[in-house]
Enzyme design. Structure first.
Site, short mmCIF file in Angstrom:
data_model
loop_
_atom_site.label_atom_id
_atom_site.label_comp_id
_atom_site.label_asym_id
_atom_site.label_seq_id
_atom_site.Cartn_x
_atom_site.Cartn_y
_atom_site.Cartn_z
N ARG A 123 40.58 18.10 29.75
CA ARG A 123 41.69 19.03 30.08
C ARG A 123 41.76 20.24 29.15
NH1 ARG A 123 44.98 14.35 31.29
NH2 ARG A 123 44.77 13.97 33.53
N LYS A 160 38.03 34.85 32.24
CA LYS A 160 37.64 34.39 33.58
C LYS A 160 36.42 33.49 33.45
CE LYS A 160 39.34 38.03 36.62
NZ LYS A 160 38.97 39.11 37.55
N GLU A 185 27.84 47.67 34.49
CA GLU A 185 29.23 47.34 34.09
C GLU A 185 29.75 48.35 33.08
OE1 GLU A 185 31.21 45.01 35.35
OE2 GLU A 185 29.93 43.43 36.17
N LYS A 188 38.75 46.85 28.05
CA LYS A 188 39.02 45.55 28.66
C LYS A 188 40.15 44.83 27.93
CE LYS A 188 37.41 41.70 31.09
NZ LYS A 188 36.34 41.07 31.82
N GLU A 228 45.64 39.06 36.48
CA GLU A 228 45.28 39.99 37.55
C GLU A 228 46.36 40.11 38.63
OE1 GLU A 228 40.98 40.12 38.44
OE2 GLU A 228 41.57 40.31 40.54
N ARG A 250 44.55 44.69 36.27
CA ARG A 250 43.26 44.04 35.99
C ARG A 250 42.34 44.12 37.21
NH1 ARG A 250 41.70 38.54 32.65
NH2 ARG A 250 39.48 38.76 33.01
N ASN A 296 37.51 45.21 39.06
CA ASN A 296 36.65 44.79 40.18
C ASN A 296 36.04 45.97 40.91
OD1 ASN A 296 37.03 41.90 40.01
ND2 ASN A 296 39.14 42.34 40.56
N HIS A 304 32.87 45.54 42.80
CA HIS A 304 32.58 44.11 42.88
C HIS A 304 32.81 43.51 44.26
CE1 HIS A 304 32.14 44.50 38.61
NE2 HIS A 304 31.89 43.21 38.47
N HIS A 329 29.75 41.61 45.30
CA HIS A 329 29.76 40.15 45.49
C HIS A 329 29.25 39.79 46.88
CE1 HIS A 329 32.93 39.20 42.13
NE2 HIS A 329 31.74 39.51 41.66
N HIS A 361 23.39 40.29 39.42
CA HIS A 361 24.80 40.65 39.56
C HIS A 361 25.04 42.14 39.25
CE1 HIS A 361 29.13 40.57 39.34
NE2 HIS A 361 29.09 40.95 38.07
N1 GLY Z 1 35.20 41.01 35.34
C1 GLY Z 1 36.46 41.39 35.79
C2 GLY Z 1 37.58 40.80 34.99
O1 GLY Z 1 37.35 40.19 33.97
O2 GLY Z 1 38.72 40.91 35.38
#
Ligand code: GLY
Length: 375
Positions: free
Chosen positions: A128, A150, A192, A234, A244, A248, A252, A255, A259, A273
């Protein structure tokens, strides 16, 4: 060295009790023991890495951990995006339990985005929740995936659809590790870097236009500057919106398109990626220009910059044959940002002026994709 003559800079991700530092600089792998000694809940860690990274960096990391009195084991995964799946997660969790990790044992993710996301997710759910330290060794992981908590895996339904937010206790971004990164991986990570400039930092885009070539060719000072700029951006965004709920989502940019393309090409070497993100960035700007939101000239500058860095900028020649707009749309509609069945896209009013666009008309998006996919 930074202006104070130090070999690393320190940034803070301000999340109260879950806040943590990001160190960006040189020799951070070889001195990690010093940074971890006072931080770990018990002097024991399991290093999770992959075969490529282990060949260069596991030994120096092991030496510094031993020097700091931190007992450690290592789990070495297969390299590549395909390791980010249920099967590899299960194997990693079994291995951690075989090693009899305890609640106070820390995981150290030594590697790129795949290692960080997989080890991070294992840390979130084993017993956990175990403490996690990120030691990102790819440009992509240093500027993006190691910061912000994330974690997750890919499934046949899409990218990163199963996961958890699990913030690390510390991020050590050693730009020296980029020297051993294959050039294709470095270029993919550069997408990125460009993303941060496009989201909200037009002067940084100009800096990249002037310095990106040197950065890619191996200039450590410029690499360090770029990693620092991205991590600062960031850290600010994550500090303001950890889960998010708002800004945040800007991270993306590129993305949702990216994706979908990654999922269609099977998450393999066919399209990395970062390469998918590069195509996604070019598409986000081209679509913004098509909708009259941003100048054609900005969309062209973005495309030309990505191409000059050796990155793909169009989905037309995707490996595995031409895809239909409906195939791409259907993958986009499985994105985590879908609201009421409609994708949320990150679009732009210009370089450095990204925004969250809800309720994009499907008909317009489909027509745009049809043109983009036919070249
Ligand atoms: N890679 C996008 C984020 O961390 O929100």
């Amino acid at each position: 060295m930074n202006e104070a003559g130090e070999r690393h800079d320190r940034l803070r991700v301000d999340l109260g009790a879950r806040g943590y530092d990001i160190l960006v600089g040189e020799d951070l792998v070889a001195t990690a023991g010093r940074h971890l000694a006072g931080l770990l809940a018990q002097p024991r860690a399991v290093v999770v890495t992959d075969g490529n990274v282990a060949a260069h960096w596991l030994e120096p990391l092991g030496r510094t951990l031993a020097g700091a009195g931190i007992a450690h084991d290592a789990v070495v995964l297969e390299a590549g995006e395909r390791s980010k799946d249920y099967a590899h997660l299960e194997r990693l969790l079994d291995r951690l339990l075989d090693l009899r990790v305890e609640r106070r044992t820390s995981l150290v993710a030594l590697g790129g985005g795949v290692v960080g996301d997989l080890a991070g997710f294992a840390a979130a759910i084993a017993l956990r929740g175990l403490d996690l330290v990120q030691v990102p060794t790819s440009l992509l992981a240093q500027v993006d995936s190691s910061v912000g908590g994330k974690t997750g895996i890919n499934t046949r339904h899409g990218k990163n659809l199963i996961g958890a937010f699990h913030q690390p206790r510390l991020v050590l971004a050693d730009v020296g590790t980029l020297d051993t990164l294959p050039p294709r991986e470095l270029r993919a990570g550069y997408a990125e870097v460009v993303k941060y400039a496009l989201i909200g930092d037009a002067p940084f885009f100009s800096w990249l236009a002037a310095n990106g070539r040197d950065l890619l060719a191996g200039d450590r000072r410029k690499r360090r500057h770029a990693v620092l700029v991205c991590c600062r951006a960031k850290a600010t965004i994550v500090g303001a919106d950890e889960r998010e709920a708002g800004p945040r989502a800007l991270l993306n940019l590129g993305h949702t398109f990216g994706h979908a393309l990654e999922s269609l090409t099977g998450y393999g070497d066919a399209l990395l990626h970062g390469e998918a993100v590069a195509i996604g960035l070019a598409l986000a700007f081209a679509f913004s220009a098509r909708l009259g939101l941003c100048a054609d000239e900005d969309a062209d500058r973005v495309r030309r910059h990505l191409e000059a860095a050796g990155l793909p900028s169009s989905p037309a020649g995707l490996p595995g044959g031409r895809r239909s707009p409906d195939e791409v749309l259907s993958r986009m509609e499985q994105d985590k940002k879908v609201v009421g069945g409609e994708p949320t896209l990150i679009l732009a009013r210009g370089i450095g002026q990204a925004f969250v666009a809800r309720g994009v008309e499907r008909r317009k998006l489909r027509a745009f994709l049809a043109d983009a996919l036919s070249g």
